[in-house]
Design an enzyme around this catalytic site. Structure first.
Site, PDB file in Angstrom:
ATOM      1  CB  SER A  85      16.391  35.199 -12.424  1.00  0.00           C
ATOM      2  OG  SER A  85      15.325  35.878 -12.801  1.00  0.00           O
ATOM      3  CB  THR A 187      20.847  33.777 -15.502  1.00  0.00           C
ATOM      4  OG1 THR A 187      19.723  32.892 -15.628  1.00  0.00           O
ATOM      5  CG2 THR A 187      21.821  33.143 -15.436  1.00  0.00           C
ATOM      6  CB  THR A 205      20.305  30.568 -13.551  1.00  0.00           C
ATOM      7  OG1 THR A 205      19.093  31.047 -13.686  1.00  0.00           O
ATOM      8  CG2 THR A 205      20.458  28.998 -13.804  1.00  0.00           C
ATOM      9  CB  VAL A 216      19.272  20.845 -16.056  1.00  0.00           C
ATOM     10  CG1 VAL A 216      20.501  21.564 -16.193  1.00  0.00           C
ATOM     11  CG2 VAL A 216      18.977  20.206 -14.617  1.00  0.00           C
ATOM     12  N   GLY A 217      18.604  23.924 -17.419  1.00  0.00           N
ATOM     13  CA  GLY A 217      19.335  24.813 -18.446  1.00  0.00           C
ATOM     14  C   GLY A 217      20.391  24.891 -19.064  1.00  0.00           C
ATOM     15  CG  ASP A 218      22.015  28.600 -20.659  1.00  0.00           C
ATOM     16  OD1 ASP A 218      20.882  28.712 -19.924  1.00  0.00           O
ATOM     17  OD2 ASP A 218      22.466  29.571 -20.651  1.00  0.00           O
ATOM     18  CB  THR A 238      21.269  35.685 -19.245  1.00  0.00           C
ATOM     19  OG1 THR A 238      20.233  35.788 -18.495  1.00  0.00           O
ATOM     20  CG2 THR A 238      21.561  37.065 -20.001  1.00  0.00           C
ATOM     21  N   GLY A 239      19.337  33.747 -20.594  1.00  0.00           N
ATOM     22  CA  GLY A 239      18.182  33.856 -21.537  1.00  0.00           C
ATOM     23  C   GLY A 239      17.782  32.425 -21.699  1.00  0.00           C
TER      24      GLY A 239
HETATM   25  N1  ASP Z   1      19.441  30.764 -18.676  1.00  0.00           N
HETATM   26  C1  ASP Z   1      18.652  30.383 -17.691  1.00  0.00           C
HETATM   27  C2  ASP Z   1      18.131  29.048 -18.021  1.00  0.00           C
HETATM   28  O1  ASP Z   1      17.766  28.736 -19.052  1.00  0.00           O
HETATM   29  C3  ASP Z   1      17.593  31.388 -17.560  1.00  0.00           C
HETATM   30  C4  ASP Z   1      17.919  32.819 -17.303  1.00  0.00           C
HETATM   31  O2  ASP Z   1      18.800  33.175 -17.914  1.00  0.00           O
HETATM   32  O3  ASP Z   1      16.984  33.389 -17.115  1.00  0.00           O
HETATM   33  O4  ASP Z   1      18.043  28.307 -17.127  1.00  0.00           O
END
Ligand code: ASP
Length: 331
Positions: A85, A187, A205, A216-218, A238-239
């Site tokens: 990840s 992450t 991440t 694109v995430g957080d 994370t998440g």
């Molecule tokens: N937070 C990360 C994202 O959404 C992914 C993860 O934590 O696994 O890109």
């Protein structure tokens, strides 16, 4: 269970905060069993990233700066081919490209971030260069890559054989949506305070496995995946980025600490916000947040069971299970 007993079990804040006693699982609102008093220096990271906290501790223990500590810590999973990840070995998007997101903050409130960055093993260090050597906070995609190359970072093939095989297996069904399950999240979000009381945070991440190209995430968004304020504390998460982005969870945690909450109560508050605002997505996904305040006290909490975190404090590197909002599934 009568409501008084439930109230006692969940605590005052739990009962008050939700407006509904039913919303809480039994093991929510428990302070982490260890070191509730806090001590400096300290470093905490999402998931069992003990190798990363150890690398950060080396810097902290030698009297180094929190910023250097979190950068050194995050380098560990970024370079680990077995971590699917983060960085090298990260699972690719649905077209087979490994694309990375990262952000970093220092004790002065400076911030740097990269998103949709390809071919560079240590996006966290590129984010730091953005912070330190450009007038900007965030660079994305080809621009971020060009900047990294101009700063001397080397192009690397980040797609390992294992990640390629996983992607090829995924392609058989090739569902046009991110496949999300709890095991696929690791992450690294890391926050630290050094012996001179300087704070820093970092997050890195490869994002959701098999995400849409360009997603694109957080994690690279200051205030969503990570936030640090030297007057107050810091948080990292994370998440499922889509529900963290919409609630700016880490900024929320820091602001709740500013208003006087213990880090544990602050992370519970932010997770509860996600669960209440986006109940369906929250029920089906994981988000976990860790936080520290300036006294070196910490908190950690997840939507679901199974979120753990590593903390190096008082010379001990330990991993603990965090409390969670939704009840654990029956065994
Ligand atoms: N937070 C990360 C994202 O959404 C992914 C993860 O934590 O696994 O890109």
């Amino acid at each position: 269970m009568n409501s008084r007993r439930r109230f006692l079990q969940q605590g005052f804040w739990g009962a008050l905060g939700a407006g509904s006693l039913r919303l809480f699982s039994r093991d929510e609102h428990l302070f982490p069993p260890q070191a509730p008093k806090g001590a400096l220096p300290v470093v905490i990271a999402t998931w069992d990233n003990r190798k990363a906290t150890a690398a950060a501790w080396e810097v902290l223990n030698a009297g180094g700066r929190a910023l250097d500590a979190v950068e050194a810590g995050v380098h560990i999973p970024e370079a680990d081919p077995n971590d699917t990840s983060v960085g090298y070995g990260g699972f690719p998007d649905r077209d087979g490209n490994v694309t990375l997101d990262a952000c970093i903050m220092d004790e002065f409130g400076n911030a740097g971030s990269v998103s949709f960055l390809q071919h560079i093993m240590h996006p966290i260090s590129v984010a730091r260069r953005v912070m330190e050597r450009t007038p900007h906070v965030m660079l994305a995609g080809d621009g971020a890559l060009e900047f990294a190359l101009s700063e001397g970072f080397k192009k690397t093939n980040l797609l390992t054989d294992t990640a390629r095989r996983a992607w090829e297996e995924w392609k058989v069904k090739s569902e046009y949506k991110p496949i999300i399950n709890f095991e696929r999240h690791d992450t690294i979000g890391m926050v630290a305070i050094d012996a001179q009381n300087r704070i820093a945070g970092a997050c890195s991440t490869s994002g959701l496995a098999f995400k849409m190209r360009g997603r694109v995430g957080d994690s690279p968004i200051i205030g969503a995946g990570m936030y640090a304020d030297n007057e107050v504390g810091a948080a990292a998460g994370t998440g499922l980025g889509e529900i963290v982005l919409r609630t700016l969870s880490c900024f929320l945690v820091v602001e709740e600490m500013r208003r006087g909450k213990h880090p544990q109560r602050a992370v519970e508050y932010a997770i509860r916000r996600i669960a209440q605002k986006y109940p369906k997505q929250a029920a089906e996904n994981q988000v976990g947040i860790v936080a520290i305040d300036k006294k070196g006290r910490h908190g950690a909490f997840g939507l679901q069971s199974g979120f753990n975190y590593a903390i190096y404090q008082n010379g001990q590197n330990q991993v603990f299970e965090a409390g969670h909002y939704f009840p654990a599934p029956p065994k």
